[in-house]
Design an enzyme around this catalytic site. Sequence first.
Site, PDB file in Angstrom:
ATOM      1  N   THR A 118     -31.548  65.335  34.982  1.00 56.98           N
ATOM      2  CA  THR A 118     -32.654  64.371  35.036  1.00 56.98           C
ATOM      3  C   THR A 118     -33.989  65.088  34.945  1.00 56.98           C
ATOM      4  O   THR A 118     -34.119  66.243  35.381  1.00 56.98           O
ATOM      5  CB  THR A 118     -32.610  63.575  36.361  1.00 56.98           C
ATOM      6  OG1 THR A 118     -33.792  62.769  36.471  1.00 56.98           O
ATOM      7  CG2 THR A 118     -32.560  64.499  37.573  1.00 56.98           C
ATOM      8  N   TYR A 142     -33.045  63.362  45.208  1.00 54.77           N
ATOM      9  CA  TYR A 142     -32.327  63.114  43.954  1.00 54.77           C
ATOM     10  C   TYR A 142     -32.614  64.235  42.958  1.00 54.77           C
ATOM     11  O   TYR A 142     -31.694  64.894  42.444  1.00 54.77           O
ATOM     12  CB  TYR A 142     -32.719  61.750  43.373  1.00 54.77           C
ATOM     13  CG  TYR A 142     -32.199  61.542  41.975  1.00 54.77           C
ATOM     14  CD1 TYR A 142     -30.840  61.583  41.712  1.00 54.77           C
ATOM     15  CD2 TYR A 142     -33.078  61.333  40.911  1.00 54.77           C
ATOM     16  CE1 TYR A 142     -30.358  61.416  40.415  1.00 54.77           C
ATOM     17  CE2 TYR A 142     -32.608  61.156  39.623  1.00 54.77           C
ATOM     18  CZ  TYR A 142     -31.249  61.209  39.374  1.00 54.77           C
ATOM     19  OH  TYR A 142     -30.767  61.052  38.085  1.00 54.77           O
TER      20      TYR A 142
END
Length: 328
Positions: A118, A142
């Site tokens: 990501t 995250y």
Amino acid sequence: MAKHVLVTGGAGYIGSHACKALRAAGYVPVTYDSFVTGWRDAVKFGPLEEGDLADRARLDEVFARWQPVAVMHFAALSLVGESMKDPGKYWRANVLSSLTLIEAAVAAGCLDFVFSSTCATYGDQDGVVLDETTRQMPINAYGGSKRAIEDMLRDFGNSHGLRSVIFRYFNVAGGDPEAEVGEFHRPETHLIPLMLDAIDGRRPALTVFGSDYATPDGTCIRDYVHVSDLVDAHVLGLKWLEAGKPSEVFCLGTGKGFSVREVIAQSRAVTNRDVPILEGERRPGDAAVLVSGSTKAVSTLGWTPKRAELATMIADAWRWHQSGHYEK
């Protein structure tokens, strides 16, 4: 002889599209999913193995049964807000489980690994077109967990010869043009499906969080990549490794992004319906502009996005939205 690819999270949004792309490319995708967020109805393109990534014995069984040529790793918790409130959940589910998966793959001699990372690993770098050389400074669990998995892959590459292709990207949008699979989250947090829900009367309105940013129309700008283009890149990454080439990292994006109001305007044009809107306050931590380039993926990997237009992403999402959903 069939070439099996173990697809973790193959019952999820991106993973299910990857399974379809793998099958079209001549592979047999073997979905490995715990169904915490995935859907059994999304497993359509190859065999299913139900299991938790933290279960080493179960992983060993699956590797022994299918002897995959590679792993394509999508399975992860991915809600940024939740990761800031409960970081332990993310380090446990994403990092520890990935370590177990990597160790199982290495033990089985499966040394080609495609990882769906990501751009959250870059943190809040507002107004910069991110690329593979941009410094990684994650600001939530995250992004931090994904960065840790990238580090793990590098370390196992040095110690055990594991080769990996890592993809970093921001927002995934659209759906399978044939609407066999699509985006279906419970709860939904992504802009385009939330907007389509509002158009369709499934929620009262779409909230626009902040309209006073330093952007042309005052709303945040974000990068989007069509899910079909994204998984095509993952298949190219697999072929890169199959050709014996070294580990690599690629960013996938448009390099310019779209504002919230641009997304709304395009949805009106595509659906011919108005979007009910509520003007909200800024959310803490929201950057004005977050975009990623993909020059390296285009030049090195030969990636050619075919559905990069925003109108195409919305049209494909709308097609699925009108008829597609999962029951279980």
